[in-house]
Structure formats: C-alpha cells, structure tokens
Scaffold this motif. Sequence first.
Motif, mmCIF file in Angstrom:
data_model
loop_
_atom_site.group_PDB
_atom_site.id
_atom_site.type_symbol
_atom_site.label_atom_id
_atom_site.label_comp_id
_atom_site.label_asym_id
_atom_site.label_seq_id
_atom_site.Cartn_x
_atom_site.Cartn_y
_atom_site.Cartn_z
ATOM 1 N N THR A 69 -26.213 -25.416 22.960
ATOM 2 C CA THR A 69 -25.646 -25.224 24.293
ATOM 3 C C THR A 69 -25.092 -26.545 24.803
ATOM 4 O OG1 THR A 69 -27.105 -23.385 24.881
ATOM 5 C CG2 THR A 69 -26.123 -24.614 26.687
ATOM 6 N N ASN A 79 -21.905 -21.890 24.487
ATOM 7 C CA ASN A 79 -23.119 -21.526 23.755
ATOM 8 C C ASN A 79 -22.723 -21.160 22.327
ATOM 9 O OD1 ASN A 79 -25.061 -21.588 26.025
ATOM 10 N ND2 ASN A 79 -23.889 -19.843 26.781
ATOM 11 N N ASP A 217 -27.235 -12.070 20.526
ATOM 12 C CA ASP A 217 -27.375 -12.067 21.977
ATOM 13 C C ASP A 217 -27.779 -13.453 22.475
ATOM 14 O OD1 ASP A 217 -27.482 -10.385 24.479
ATOM 15 O OD2 ASP A 217 -29.511 -11.203 24.496
ATOM 16 N N PHE A 218 -27.444 -13.750 23.716
ATOM 17 C CA PHE A 218 -27.789 -15.050 24.303
ATOM 18 C C PHE A 218 -29.294 -15.270 24.324
ATOM 19 C CE2 PHE A 218 -29.113 -17.419 28.083
ATOM 20 C CZ PHE A 218 -28.449 -18.621 27.906
ATOM 21 N N ASN A 219 -30.056 -14.214 24.549
ATOM 22 C CA ASN A 219 -31.505 -14.344 24.683
ATOM 23 C C ASN A 219 -32.221 -14.517 23.347
ATOM 24 O OD1 ASN A 219 -31.465 -14.057 27.516
ATOM 25 N ND2 ASN A 219 -31.344 -11.831 27.322
ATOM 26 N N CYS A 222 -29.949 -18.978 22.079
ATOM 27 C CA CYS A 222 -29.264 -19.864 23.022
ATOM 28 C C CYS A 222 -30.019 -20.022 24.337
ATOM 29 C CB CYS A 222 -27.845 -19.351 23.288
ATOM 30 S SG CYS A 222 -26.737 -19.521 21.867
ATOM 31 N N VAL A 223 -30.916 -19.089 24.644
ATOM 32 C CA VAL A 223 -31.693 -19.246 25.872
ATOM 33 C C VAL A 223 -32.582 -20.481 25.780
ATOM 34 C CG1 VAL A 223 -33.522 -17.714 25.021
ATOM 35 C CG2 VAL A 223 -33.247 -18.071 27.477
ATOM 36 N N TRP A 226 -30.333 -23.590 25.989
ATOM 37 C CA TRP A 226 -29.926 -23.798 27.384
ATOM 38 C C TRP A 226 -31.050 -24.478 28.164
ATOM 39 C CZ3 TRP A 226 -31.252 -22.815 32.384
ATOM 40 C CH2 TRP A 226 -30.252 -22.925 33.354
ATOM 41 N N VAL A 240 -28.570 -18.968 34.893
ATOM 42 C CA VAL A 240 -27.660 -19.218 33.771
ATOM 43 C C VAL A 240 -26.279 -18.722 34.161
ATOM 44 C CG1 VAL A 240 -27.202 -18.782 31.343
ATOM 45 C CG2 VAL A 240 -29.563 -18.954 32.144
ATOM 46 N N THR A 243 -23.367 -16.774 29.680
ATOM 47 C CA THR A 243 -24.168 -16.181 28.605
ATOM 48 C C THR A 243 -23.315 -15.759 27.411
ATOM 49 O OG1 THR A 243 -24.019 -13.998 29.652
ATOM 50 C CG2 THR A 243 -25.927 -15.366 30.215
#
Length: 335
Positions: A69, A79, A217-219, A222-223, A226, A240, A243
């Motif tokens: 990120t 991301n 998915d972002f979660n 990348c979560v 971040w 956030v 996303t």
Amino acid sequence: MFVPVVDKNRNPLMPTTPARARKWVKSGKATPFFRNGVFCVRLNVEPSATQTQDIAVGIDPGSKKEGFTVKSEKSTYLNVQADAHNKVSKKVETRRELRRGRRSRKCPNRKHRTNRMANKQRLPAGTRTRWDWKLRILNYLSTMFPITHVCVEDIKAQTQKGARHWNESFSPLEVGKQWFYAEIQKRWILVTLKGFETKAIRDSLGLKKSGNKMSNDFNAHCVDSWCLAYHVIGSDTDQVDNTCVFCVSPIPIARRQLHRQNPQKGGRRPRYGGTMCNGIAKNTLVKHVTYGLTRVSGYMEQKGYSLYALGGKRLTQSARRESFKVLTRLNFNYI
C-alpha cells in the motif's frame, strides 16, 4: 483515485487527481503513458512546486500472496496485491536432476565440482527470488511515487531448541529477510512491526481481515499493508479511502536449458528456454492486429513469434513480425 506524476527527468512528484491530469494532457502540459498497467502523466513544463510530502509503503509478506500500500497522510494512492515467487526451488531441483542424468548417459557435461560456496555467506536461489521480488515491486513503486518510509510486517522463522547457529543465521527465511532489510535501508527509512502489533492497529480501526487468503479482495492482504502504512504516516481520518486493488504476478520465465527433459523422435533433445525470441526480448508487450495487447514468450526454432495473453494463455506460435507493434518491456503480469 490518483494519477502518478513525473517531471521531464522522470523523477516522481506528488500524484494528482484524474480531472487535473486530463486538463494537463488536453492543454499539452503533460504527456500520458502507462507504466506496467498504471496510468501516469509526464510534465512537459517545469512543475510549479517540487516539494513532496512523506509517503509510506506498507508491506505485508506472505507465502502465497502479498500486499503493498502506497499512502500519504491525506490519501491512499495505490494498493497492490502480488502473487509470491515460490517456484524457483523446484526448478533448481529439476536442473540438478538433469545434470546428474547427463552424467549417467555419458553426455557432454562438466566434471563434478566441490561446493565452492561452502562456508560463505550467500542466499539460496529460492530465498533470493522471494525477497528480490518484493524489492522489485518496491523499486517499481518508487518510480511513480516519492517514497520516504517503508514499513514491513516482521516475520520470524520457526526456531529450534538448542540450535543457536540455525536460529541466528542459517534459516533461509531469516537470511533473506535481513538482506531485504539491508537493501531497503540503503534508500528509505525502514520500520518493522510484529504480527500482533498489526492486528492491534487493525482492531483499533475496526477493520476486518478476510479468511480467504487467495482472493483479490482488499481485506485479504492489503488491509494489513494499509495498517502498516497508517502506523508510519498517520491519516486525517481512520477510514480507508481507497479499497481498489491492483493485482500483479511474476511472469514465468524458463531459463535456457541445454535440452528438453524428454527426447523427441530419434532421441533428439532440442534447446528449451532463453531470453530472446527471434531477436525480440521475452516478456515484451506488443499490440497484435488480431489479439490486441499480448506479450512475446517462448523459443521458436522456425520463423515466427509465440504470443501469450497477459493472463498467461498461449495465443499463437506463428505470429509474423509485421502483424504486431512493439510497445514496451513488461516486468510482471497484471490484472
């Protein structure tokens, strides 16, 4: 969403909004271009200001997928979720088996040599590839954003009781990690966090991590990256603001081998692999009249070029040179 900006000398500046980038391009103040799938603009005039803010990159390493990120205090710029480079160790094993097989067949081969790297500090091929892949992505991001800090989630190899030398230096994971940290410190400020510290930041912000590690998915990954960047650079809000995920994967490159593993008719074993295809470097992005954006790959003994889709599927093995236009060299596959 933001658009990376570089000056005439390709030095990265602070990103801008898409509306302003379109205005610059329309007025001739900037030239648009793509850098491995990311839309950027290059200024044709002197920038009004060259001061940059602190920008941090959070890195969440993983065995299958990894998260990156790029974030400043006010905005999240990009991301990236990357597939891990984890196939080199098997290729090294296959190379060793082929070499030993040539000795038993009385084929031309070099004599056995003792291990010249014994008692010398080195990185195993698979370990070097894994961590060098992360460094390549970091260098790629630094060509678009003026990065100042890098925050990495520190991972540790499983220790062995009573094995002090293994725990300190012989573990491939620890050796590769320390090499990666040393390379980062040559250019940026390095910050490391433990896994439980990353989780504490994520919980304090009310963010949830997905259990499906293989999703885009972002979660998924990348979560965490971040949260790592947030720890270093902070944020105006605890929400956030971006996303969207840019997915990349290493391009499978076959190193040049003396011959294929299995002989063809007549016992012939033709050459396999290499970095060139009839005068054009492999992984060159081209635009074909029929297939559109493709990449050059494979090795062809006869005239013609082997073209692959960006997703990895082979499209043709007999493309003519006049049927496509060479664009640029690819560093990785992207979605």
